[in-house]
Design a protein around this motif. Structure first.
Motif, short mmCIF file in Angstrom:
data_model
loop_
_atom_site.label_atom_id
_atom_site.label_comp_id
_atom_site.label_asym_id
_atom_site.label_seq_id
_atom_site.Cartn_x
_atom_site.Cartn_y
_atom_site.Cartn_z
N SER A 114 0.86 -1.22 -0.03
CA SER A 114 0.06 0.03 -0.18
C SER A 114 0.99 1.26 0.10
N LYS A 115 2.16 1.12 0.34
CA LYS A 115 3.04 2.22 0.38
C LYS A 115 4.12 2.40 -0.62
N TYR A 116 4.56 1.21 -1.13
CA TYR A 116 5.57 1.27 -2.32
C TYR A 116 5.30 0.26 -3.29
N ILE A 117 5.98 0.57 -4.56
CA ILE A 117 5.82 0.08 -5.82
C ILE A 117 7.08 -0.77 -6.00
N VAL A 118 7.31 -1.99 -6.39
CA VAL A 118 8.52 -2.59 -6.23
C VAL A 118 8.69 -3.26 -7.74
N GLN A 161 1.56 -10.08 -2.41
CA GLN A 161 0.76 -11.50 -1.87
C GLN A 161 0.78 -11.09 -0.27
N ASN A 162 -0.41 -11.19 0.13
CA ASN A 162 -0.82 -10.68 1.42
C ASN A 162 -0.36 -9.56 2.19
N GLY A 163 -0.55 -8.58 0.94
CA GLY A 163 -0.35 -7.11 1.39
C GLY A 163 1.34 -6.67 1.43
N THR A 164 2.27 -7.51 0.77
CA THR A 164 3.68 -7.22 0.74
C THR A 164 4.22 -7.53 -0.76
N TRP A 165 5.14 -6.90 -1.11
CA TRP A 165 5.79 -7.62 -2.40
C TRP A 165 6.71 -8.60 -2.01
N HIS A 166 6.75 -9.78 -3.04
CA HIS A 166 7.39 -10.84 -3.10
C HIS A 166 8.14 -10.94 -4.39
N LEU A 167 9.15 -11.78 -4.42
CA LEU A 167 9.92 -11.92 -5.59
C LEU A 167 10.10 -13.61 -5.99
N GLU A 168 10.12 -13.67 -7.21
CA GLU A 168 10.19 -15.15 -7.82
C GLU A 168 11.25 -14.87 -8.80
N ILE A 169 12.23 -15.87 -8.87
CA ILE A 169 13.35 -15.85 -9.93
C ILE A 169 13.59 -17.42 -9.83
N ARG A 170 13.20 -17.97 -10.94
CA ARG A 170 13.35 -19.52 -11.23
C ARG A 170 12.97 -19.78 -12.62
N ASN A 171 13.37 -21.24 -12.94
CA ASN A 171 12.95 -21.88 -14.21
C ASN A 171 11.78 -22.67 -13.93
N ARG A 172 10.57 -22.29 -14.28
CA ARG A 172 9.55 -23.08 -13.95
C ARG A 172 9.30 -24.44 -14.46
N LYS A 173 9.94 -24.82 -15.32
CA LYS A 173 9.94 -26.20 -16.06
C LYS A 173 11.19 -27.04 -15.92
N ARG A 174 12.20 -26.40 -15.34
CA ARG A 174 13.50 -27.35 -15.53
C ARG A 174 14.07 -27.10 -13.94
N ASN A 175 14.55 -27.86 -13.57
CA ASN A 175 15.34 -27.86 -12.35
C ASN A 175 16.86 -28.26 -12.52
N ASN A 176 17.75 -27.59 -11.80
CA ASN A 176 19.17 -27.90 -12.04
C ASN A 176 19.43 -28.87 -10.70
N TYR A 177 19.96 -30.09 -10.98
CA TYR A 177 19.84 -30.89 -9.94
C TYR A 177 21.29 -30.78 -9.12
#
Length: 211
Positions: free
Chosen positions: A114-118, A152-168
């Motif tokens: 409500s206070k910031y844009i990220v 999400q739930n009133g705060t800013w969240h971060l996602e960085i990933r490959n959604r279809k592949r995982n490096n094992y």
């Protein structure tokens, strides 16, 4: 010759007497052409010329703002820079390591939505390359990579990933990213623009409304 001299002296005196303007005061401060004592209202726009420049060594500064939510709109208010906890634009550098399968699924950045844009910038992926995976008998795939901020739930969240592949190979990749935090008192968040390219690699997008 004497009459001309008297007229010239009267003209100079008149210009000096009316070169200062006082609003809300009968005694404008000497040295200033305009002295306002009280509230000010700017209905449309204000054009200023020949303003005095200020160097960075002068820390005793205040900003004058035009309030759009006043009644009527246009009230001029003073912003004390020392009283605000953050600047209008803030840049914070993050580095993520020791990740589970090299994914940042959901990290709460704890900035009040409500206070910031990220937003994010200067993203860097360091470490082993993404390995292709078999997804059919005729071709392999890399998946697709995502780097974004979301609310999400009133705060800013971060996602960085490959959604279809995982490096094992665990802990083999590091992510570096700059988080840009905008104070909503100075900036507004524009709605997203969805563009259908109809299967083409070129096209045009509409300009945001409200800029």
């Amino acid at each position: 010759m004497i009459k001309n001299t008297v007229f010239l002296l009267c003209f100079c005196f008149t210009y000096f007497a009316y070169s200062q303007v006082g609003i809300g005061t009968d005694t404008p401060t000497p040295g200033y052409e305009l002295d306002v004592d009280g509230a000010a209202l700017i209905q449309n726009h204000l054009k200023l010329e020949n303003l005095e420049s200020v160097n960075t060594e002068n820390s005793n500064l205040n900003l004058l703002l035009r309030k759009s939510n006043s009644n009527p709109p246009g009230e001029v208010a003073k912003l004390d820079v020392k009283s605000i906890s953050v600047a209008p634009v803030n840049i914070i550098d993050y580095r993520f390591h020791n990740l589970r399968r090299d994914n940042v699924n959901n990290v709460d950045l704890q900035y009040d939505a409500s206070k910031y844009i990220v937003g994010i910038a200067n993203f860097k992926y360091e470490g082993q390359p993404i390995v292709k995976g078999q997804s059919g008998s005729n071709y392999t795939r890399l998946g697709y990579f995502v780097s974004r901020t979301f609310i999400q739930n009133g705060t800013w969240h971060l996602e960085i990933r490959n959604r279809k592949r995982n490096n094992y190979n665990n802990n083999s990749i590091e992510y570096s990213v700059s988080v840009i935090v905008f104070d909503r008192k100075y900036f507004k968040e524009l709605p997203p623009i969805v563009v259908n390219l109809y299967g083409l690699s070129v096209g045009a997008a509409n300009a945001p409304i409200g800029i």
